[in-house]
Design an enzyme around this catalytic site. Structure first.
Site, PDB file in Angstrom:
ATOM      1  N   ASP A  59       0.822  -1.210   0.000  1.00  8.78           N
ATOM      2  CA  ASP A  59       0.000   0.000   0.000  1.00  8.78           C
ATOM      3  C   ASP A  59       0.862   1.269   0.000  1.00  8.78           C
ATOM      4  O   ASP A  59       1.816   1.371   0.784  1.00  8.78           O
ATOM      5  CB  ASP A  59      -0.887  -0.018   1.257  1.00  8.78           C
ATOM      6  CG  ASP A  59      -1.835   1.157   1.332  1.00  8.78           C
ATOM      7  OD1 ASP A  59      -2.744   1.223   0.489  1.00  8.78           O
ATOM      8  OD2 ASP A  59      -1.654   2.021   2.211  1.00  8.78           O
ATOM      9  N   GLU A 101       1.626  -0.673  -5.029  1.00  6.07           N
ATOM     10  CA  GLU A 101       0.561   0.301  -5.265  1.00  6.07           C
ATOM     11  C   GLU A 101       1.174   1.690  -5.189  1.00  6.07           C
ATOM     12  O   GLU A 101       1.541   2.169  -4.117  1.00  6.07           O
ATOM     13  CB  GLU A 101      -0.559   0.190  -4.227  1.00  6.07           C
ATOM     14  CG  GLU A 101      -1.753   1.043  -4.614  1.00  6.07           C
ATOM     15  CD  GLU A 101      -2.141   2.173  -3.664  1.00  6.07           C
ATOM     16  OE1 GLU A 101      -3.149   2.823  -3.919  1.00  6.07           O
ATOM     17  OE2 GLU A 101      -1.434   2.415  -2.665  1.00  6.07           O
TER      18      GLU A 101
HETATM   19  C1  NOJ Z   1      -4.337   3.335  -0.731  1.00  8.49           C
HETATM   20  C2  NOJ Z   1      -5.563   2.522  -0.451  1.00  8.49           C
HETATM   21  O1  NOJ Z   1      -6.005   1.922  -1.645  1.00  8.49           O
HETATM   22  C3  NOJ Z   1      -6.603   3.473   0.124  1.00  8.49           C
HETATM   23  O2  NOJ Z   1      -7.851   2.857   0.223  1.00  8.49           O
HETATM   24  C4  NOJ Z   1      -6.098   3.962   1.462  1.00  8.49           C
HETATM   25  O3  NOJ Z   1      -7.004   4.922   1.965  1.00  8.49           O
HETATM   26  C5  NOJ Z   1      -4.719   4.608   1.324  1.00  8.49           C
HETATM   27  N1  NOJ Z   1      -3.816   3.838   0.519  1.00  8.49           N
HETATM   28  C6  NOJ Z   1      -4.074   4.797   2.679  1.00  8.49           C
HETATM   29  O4  NOJ Z   1      -3.685   3.557   3.210  1.00  8.49           O
END
Ligand code: NOJ
Length: 495
Positions: A190, A232
């Protein structure tokens, strides 16, 4: 295909949370659909200020979803069915309710003080944008207990960990080790571009982050075989490509521009918008792949588009107030595309044929709708509609049946999965054409993004005999193929 799901919604209702036992019972459905791998958004104990992306305990399961034993039983059943499982690994920040942060904020002398990013004032890292502008106005938050500010890139309830501290680095490796040791097949990493901060920079994509990823990769490879790291990081491909590095960081990364430009291309009937997504970066190292997702649990990211492109997107896809959220468009796939079956199928077919792994957001296989009366991104995270899924499983003309067939064709043709991709010039700006080839097998793919029938050049001077992958029939292909509006074709060329 990677299937993204939210345990809470998958077998839950509006009143009651779904859990691992329910999910385990639904695994056969996912197998029948053609999923190879599941990606679970965070499953840990959490105050749910950010739907679990605010982790309060990395090595446990949220009680709403069951116990660690339930998780293990789910994992065993998934593996028995040949499904891999990726978990979300949220390293950039924890919940403010994580014991590490509770200790860190307890006093300036606490041994964990330096596990987070504390400052006497809020002037550091100035100019770094606030991501969740609907709720936050600053990346610094005042903590009255010790009279200092802490840094957070996301909600203020998600303090950023300090990766400059080697103890933090070690603690994150331990977390990875814990889940991989249980048999999990890998992680979606993430917000991985935000790990480090450095004065005078954008605090994103820093060399330190890449050094950390190389360390994580060496650690994972050294202790566990065949696990996957999926990055991501939202941005343009020149920002994302470095996360593969030379094959020694992530195995996969989401290709965020593809979804944005695919929808842009549909709105403007411009196949070049999709084609250009594959320009301007070095070929990926061996055993690396893009992850293509049309939609996910967040708003559709468009911030890396030009201003003009963004206004086209908003006009086409966010006509009503509340459809734009921060830097994105909060819609689900089917309503975004006006619930038009041809558009929805064309979009799925594209990510099933381009060079990378398709990622499907739960419910998009049945064209599930959105509930924009719910706040923030919750309108995209409503309970899975099982009545509809069961109805569509019985209906051979449904989107679900269509997608099952499309996925099974993809699986039966490794060239569509792993083949080299060569873009062709079909002589028509509304048509995207490319060839995927592997071990002497060649597949020609055409996509008409136009709203009328279009002709596309095959690059051949005469009529050839090809196999139509969809019908299974052999047919003659003219040098200029007619393609119905918003349609696609997959042809196998003779060997
Ligand atoms: C990316 C995630 O997809 C999202 O849902 C989240 O709010 C943020 N990162 C923070 O972790």
């Amino acid at each position: 295909m990677i299937y993204e799901l939210r345990v809470r919604s998958f077998t839950g209702t509006r009143e009651r949370s779904g859990d691992f036992r329910g999910l385990t019972r639904r695994l056969e459905y996912l197998k029948r659909l053609g999923a190879d791998c599941l990606w679970l958004i965070p499953i840990h104990p959490s105050p749910l200020e950010d739907d679990g992306y605010d982790v309060a305990d990395y090595c446990a399961v949220h009680p709403d979803y069951g116990t660690l034993e339930d998780f293990k039983a789910f994992l065993a059943e998934a593996h028995r069915l040949g499904l891999k499982v990726l978990m979300d690994l949220v390293l950039n920040h924890t919940s403010e309710r994580h014991a590490w942060f509770e200790e860190s904020r307890s006093s300036k002398e606490d041994p964990k003080r330096d596990w987070y990013v504390w400052r006497k004032d809020n002037t550091g890292y100035s100019g770094i944008g606030v991501i969740f502008r609907n709720k936050e106005s600053d990346n610094w938050e005042w903590d009255p207990r010790t009279g200092e500010y802490y840094w957070h890139r996301f909600y203020k309830t998600q303090p950023d960990l300090n990766f400059e501290n080697p103890e933090v680095v070690e603690a994150t490796l331990d977390v990875a080790d814990f889940w991989l040791g249980l048999g999990v097949d890998g992680f979606r990493l993430d917000a991985i571009h935000c790990l480090y901060e450095k004065e005078g920079t954008s605090c994103e994509h820093l060399p330190e982050t890449h050094a950390y990823l190389k360390k994580l990769r060496r650690f994972v490879d050294g202790r566990h075989e065949g696990k996957v790291l999926l990055a991501e990081t939202v941005g343009s491909t020149d920002k994302i490509r470095p996360y593969f590095s030379g094959g020694d960081e992530c195995h996969m990364a989401f290709h965020f521009p593809l979804a944005a430009y695919l929808f842009y291309g549909l709105a403007t009937e411009d196949a070049g918008a999709v084609r250009r997504c594959f320009e301007g970066f070095d070929p990926l190292p061996e055993d690396c792949a893009w992850g293509f997702m049309l939609r996910n649990h967040d708003d559709l990211a468009i911030k890396f588009l030009t201003e003009e492109e963004r206004s086209v997107m908003k006009r086409a896809y966010a006509p009503k107030p509340g459809m734009v959220l921060n830097d994105g468009i909060r819609r689900r796939l089917s309503p975004l595309l006006g619930d038009d079956p041809s558009d929805v199928r064309l979009a799925h077919a594209l990510i099933l044929s381009l060079p990378g792994s398709p990622v499907l957001y739960y419910g998009d296989e049945i064209g599930m709708g959105e509930d924009l009366s719910l706040p923030d991104r919750f309108g995209l995270r409503t309970p899975m509609d099982w009545d509809e899924a069961e109805r569509q499983e019985r209906d051979p003309a449904s989107l679900l049946s269509w997608l099952r067939k499309a996925l099974s064709i993809r699986k039966a043709h490794p060239a569509l999965v792993r083949g080299e991709c060569r873009f062709l010039d079909p002589g028509n700006p509304k048509v995207l054409a490319f060839e995927r080839s592997l071990g002497g097998r060649k597949i020609l793919a055409f996509f008409n993004l136009g709203r009328s029938t279009e002709r596309a050049g095959t690059g051949m001077t005469e009529r050839v005999s090809v196999g139509d992958l969809w019908t299974g029939e052999t047919r003659g292909l003219d040098p200029r193929v007619p393609l119905p509006p918003r349609s696609f074709s997959w042809f196998e060329l003779p060997g």
